[in-house]
Design a protein around this motif. Structure first.
Motif, PDB file in Angstrom:
ATOM      1  N   GLY A  66       0.809  -1.214   0.000  1.00 43.98           N
ATOM      2  CA  GLY A  66       0.000   0.000   0.000  1.00 43.98           C
ATOM      3  C   GLY A  66       0.842   1.263   0.000  1.00 43.98           C
ATOM      4  N   ALA A  67       1.964   1.258   0.747  1.00 47.69           N
ATOM      5  CA  ALA A  67       2.812   2.452   0.842  1.00 47.69           C
ATOM      6  C   ALA A  67       3.557   2.720  -0.461  1.00 47.69           C
ATOM      7  N   THR A  68       3.874   1.675  -1.202  1.00 44.01           N
ATOM      8  CA  THR A  68       4.582   1.886  -2.470  1.00 44.01           C
ATOM      9  C   THR A  68       3.640   1.869  -3.666  1.00 44.01           C
ATOM     10  N   GLY A  69       2.588   1.074  -3.579  1.00 40.15           N
ATOM     11  CA  GLY A  69       1.686   0.933  -4.726  1.00 40.15           C
ATOM     12  C   GLY A  69       0.726   2.095  -4.892  1.00 40.15           C
ATOM     13  N   ALA A  70       0.233   2.671  -3.801  1.00 43.87           N
ATOM     14  CA  ALA A  70      -0.742   3.755  -3.900  1.00 43.87           C
ATOM     15  C   ALA A  70      -0.167   4.987  -4.608  1.00 43.87           C
ATOM     16  N   PRO A  71       1.051   5.440  -4.309  1.00 42.90           N
ATOM     17  CA  PRO A  71       1.581   6.584  -5.065  1.00 42.90           C
ATOM     18  C   PRO A  71       1.794   6.266  -6.543  1.00 42.90           C
ATOM     19  N   ILE A  72       2.177   5.035  -6.849  1.00 45.41           N
ATOM     20  CA  ILE A  72       2.367   4.654  -8.254  1.00 45.41           C
ATOM     21  C   ILE A  72       1.032   4.683  -8.989  1.00 45.41           C
ATOM     22  N   VAL A  73      -0.019   4.136  -8.372  1.00 47.61           N
ATOM     23  CA  VAL A  73      -1.346   4.148  -8.995  1.00 47.61           C
ATOM     24  C   VAL A  73      -1.864   5.579  -9.112  1.00 47.61           C
ATOM     25  N   LEU A  74      -1.589   6.424  -8.100  1.00 45.59           N
ATOM     26  CA  LEU A  74      -1.989   7.826  -8.192  1.00 45.59           C
ATOM     27  C   LEU A  74      -1.292   8.526  -9.362  1.00 45.59           C
ATOM     28  N   LEU A  75      -0.031   8.257  -9.568  1.00 43.34           N
ATOM     29  CA  LEU A  75       0.711   8.860 -10.671  1.00 43.34           C
ATOM     30  C   LEU A  75       0.165   8.387 -12.012  1.00 43.34           C
ATOM     31  N   LEU A  76      -0.059   7.081 -12.136  1.00 42.43           N
ATOM     32  CA  LEU A  76      -0.597   6.547 -13.390  1.00 42.43           C
ATOM     33  C   LEU A  76      -2.003   7.071 -13.659  1.00 42.43           C
TER      34      LEU A  76
END
Length: 155
Positions: free
Chosen positions: A100-110
């Motif tokens: 969640g800590a690494t995946g959420a910012p990546i999904v937000l960027l995409l």
């Protein structure tokens, strides 16, 4: 009183020569090799070594460096690390929090790049997942330093 420019003051070369001659004379008086033989072809005798106290080179214990140690001959020099734990046996909550800590910012960027008209609950949900994950990871940090007698050789 007017200041004189050093470039405008006259230079006395005889004063320099006298100072140089005086300096050479004083150095020759203190020179231990001044009593050498007059014949330059005659070899000089090697100087006699003065005995040195070995205690002079001993350092204070506070100034000992990383290479100032005695080698322990009882150690065979072979380091054998212990086997690492298998990969599938981690704490599932920690793994989920890291995702969640690494995946959420990546999904937000995409989503910001490709889904320009994404719904607002998606944005709020991803931000909440990120904040909860980081909060959980910070909560799981150790509260005090564990001193288990380890010398720091293992990670």
């Amino acid at each position: 009183m007017p200041e004189q420019n050093p470039a405008e003051t006259p230079h006395d070369p005889t004063g320099d020569d006298a100072a140089w001659a005086d300096l050479v004379r004083r150095l020759e008086e203190d020179d231990p090799t001044a009593d050498r033989p007059a014949d330059p072809a005659e070899p000089l005798a090697p100087p006699t070594p003065t005995p040195v106290d070995p205690g002079v080179f001993r350092m204070h214990p506070a100034l000992v460096g990383p290479r100032d140690y005695e080698v322990d001959d009882t150690d065979d020099g072979e380091f054998v690390p212990e086997d690492p734990p298998p990969l599938g046996f981690g704490n599932p909550l920690l793994v989920l929090a890291w995702c969640g800590a690494t995946g959420a910012p990546i999904v937000l960027l995409l989503a910001a790049m490709f889904l320009r008209r994404s719904p607002t609950p998606l944005w709020i949900g991803l931000i909440a997942v990120f904040l909860l994950s980081v909060g959980f990871l910070m909560w799981k940090l150790p509260r005090h330093r564990a001193d288990n007698g380890d010398d720091g050789a293992r990670i």
